[in-house]
Design a protein around this motif. Structure first.
Motif, mmCIF file in Angstrom:
data_model
loop_
_atom_site.group_PDB
_atom_site.id
_atom_site.type_symbol
_atom_site.label_atom_id
_atom_site.label_comp_id
_atom_site.label_asym_id
_atom_site.label_seq_id
_atom_site.Cartn_x
_atom_site.Cartn_y
_atom_site.Cartn_z
ATOM 1 N N GLU A 53 0.830 -1.205 0.000
ATOM 2 C CA GLU A 53 0.000 0.000 0.000
ATOM 3 C C GLU A 53 0.862 1.251 0.000
ATOM 4 N N ALA A 54 1.940 1.238 0.788
ATOM 5 C CA ALA A 54 2.834 2.394 0.832
ATOM 6 C C ALA A 54 3.497 2.609 -0.528
ATOM 7 N N ALA A 55 3.891 1.519 -1.176
ATOM 8 C CA ALA A 55 4.514 1.632 -2.493
ATOM 9 C C ALA A 55 3.513 2.152 -3.523
ATOM 10 N N GLN A 56 2.266 1.671 -3.447
ATOM 11 C CA GLN A 56 1.239 2.151 -4.373
ATOM 12 C C GLN A 56 0.934 3.624 -4.133
ATOM 13 N N LEU A 57 0.876 4.020 -2.878
ATOM 14 C CA LEU A 57 0.622 5.421 -2.552
ATOM 15 C C LEU A 57 1.754 6.296 -3.059
ATOM 16 N N LYS A 58 2.980 5.843 -2.857
ATOM 17 C CA LYS A 58 4.136 6.599 -3.334
ATOM 18 C C LYS A 58 4.110 6.702 -4.855
ATOM 19 N N SER A 59 3.778 5.604 -5.512
ATOM 20 C CA SER A 59 3.699 5.595 -6.974
ATOM 21 C C SER A 59 2.592 6.527 -7.452
ATOM 22 N N SER A 60 1.462 6.479 -6.771
ATOM 23 C CA SER A 60 0.331 7.337 -7.119
ATOM 24 C C SER A 60 0.693 8.804 -6.922
ATOM 25 N N ASN A 61 1.346 9.104 -5.795
ATOM 26 C CA ASN A 61 1.773 10.480 -5.534
ATOM 27 C C ASN A 61 2.782 10.940 -6.574
ATOM 28 N N SER A 62 3.658 10.029 -6.956
ATOM 29 C CA SER A 62 4.669 10.360 -7.954
ATOM 30 C C SER A 62 4.007 10.681 -9.300
ATOM 31 N N LEU A 63 3.002 9.880 -9.666
ATOM 32 C CA LEU A 63 2.283 10.143 -10.921
ATOM 33 C C LEU A 63 1.524 11.456 -10.851
ATOM 34 N N ASP A 64 0.897 11.718 -9.705
ATOM 35 C CA ASP A 64 0.173 12.983 -9.525
ATOM 36 C C ASP A 64 1.139 14.167 -9.645
ATOM 37 N N GLN A 65 2.292 14.057 -9.025
ATOM 38 C CA GLN A 65 3.277 15.135 -9.108
ATOM 39 C C GLN A 65 3.759 15.317 -10.533
ATOM 40 N N HIS A 66 3.950 14.209 -11.230
ATOM 41 C CA HIS A 66 4.400 14.287 -12.618
ATOM 42 C C HIS A 66 3.359 15.025 -13.468
ATOM 43 N N GLN A 67 2.091 14.701 -13.253
ATOM 44 C CA GLN A 67 1.024 15.391 -13.999
ATOM 45 C C GLN A 67 0.963 16.872 -13.627
ATOM 46 N N GLN A 68 1.152 17.176 -12.355
ATOM 47 C CA GLN A 68 1.156 18.571 -11.933
ATOM 48 C C GLN A 68 2.322 19.324 -12.565
ATOM 49 N N PHE A 69 3.473 18.688 -12.612
ATOM 50 C CA PHE A 69 4.636 19.328 -13.238
ATOM 51 C C PHE A 69 4.388 19.567 -14.725
ATOM 52 N N LYS A 70 3.737 18.616 -15.383
ATOM 53 C CA LYS A 70 3.412 18.790 -16.805
ATOM 54 C C LYS A 70 2.469 19.982 -16.994
ATOM 55 N N GLN A 71 1.452 20.068 -16.143
ATOM 56 C CA GLN A 71 0.511 21.186 -16.232
ATOM 57 C C GLN A 71 1.210 22.505 -15.956
ATOM 58 N N MET A 72 2.072 22.526 -14.944
ATOM 59 C CA MET A 72 2.804 23.751 -14.639
ATOM 60 C C MET A 72 3.710 24.134 -15.798
ATOM 61 N N CYS A 73 4.333 23.143 -16.423
ATOM 62 C CA CYS A 73 5.206 23.418 -17.563
ATOM 63 C C CYS A 73 4.397 24.025 -18.711
ATOM 64 N N LYS A 74 3.209 23.481 -18.967
ATOM 65 C CA LYS A 74 2.349 24.021 -20.027
ATOM 66 C C LYS A 74 1.939 25.452 -19.700
ATOM 67 N N GLN A 75 1.572 25.687 -18.436
ATOM 68 C CA GLN A 75 1.168 27.032 -18.030
ATOM 69 C C GLN A 75 2.335 28.011 -18.153
ATOM 70 N N LEU A 76 3.521 27.577 -17.723
ATOM 71 C CA LEU A 76 4.690 28.445 -17.847
ATOM 72 C C LEU A 76 5.034 28.718 -19.311
ATOM 73 N N GLN A 77 4.882 27.715 -20.143
ATOM 74 C CA GLN A 77 5.122 27.907 -21.571
ATOM 75 C C GLN A 77 4.128 28.909 -22.152
ATOM 76 N N SER A 78 2.879 28.793 -21.720
ATOM 77 C CA SER A 78 1.846 29.729 -22.178
ATOM 78 C C SER A 78 2.173 31.157 -21.726
ATOM 79 N N VAL A 79 2.589 31.315 -20.469
ATOM 80 C CA VAL A 79 2.961 32.634 -19.962
ATOM 81 C C VAL A 79 4.171 33.162 -20.718
#
Length: 93
Positions: A53-79
């Motif tokens: 469960e801890a590994a799945q949570l860490k993996s899930s958090n890692s994927l969420d962070q990766h998606q957030q970083f992608k969105q932030m990168c797109k927003q920064l590119q737009s700015v």
């Protein structure tokens, strides 16, 4: 004679009681060992589940962070694109 009957009466039930006690002790010891093994196995299974469960949570958090970083990168590119367009328009004024 009464004394002998009394001795015989106390010896035989005592032996029978001891034999039953030894058998009971063996059964109880077997049950306790089985319970101990079962509890040990259960503890191992629960520990493995917690780790998974801890590994799945860490993996899930890692994927969420990766998606957030992608969105932030797109927003920064737009700015950045907007700033570039503003910089290009500034000399006109």
């Amino acid at each position: 004679m009464k004394k002998r009957k009394l001795e015989d009466a106390t010896e035989e039930p005592g032996l029978l009681f001891e034999e039953l006690t030894a058998s009971k002790v063996e059964v109880i010891a077997s049950i306790i060992l089985t319970l101990g093994y079962s509890l040990s196995t259960l503890a191992t299974i629960l520990a493995l589940q917690e780790e998974e469960e801890a590994a799945q949570l860490k993996s899930s958090n890692s994927l969420d962070q990766h998606q957030q970083f992608k969105q932030m990168c797109k927003q920064l590119q737009s700015v950045n694109d907007r700033l570039d367009s503003i910089e290009q328009k500034l000399p006109r004024f």
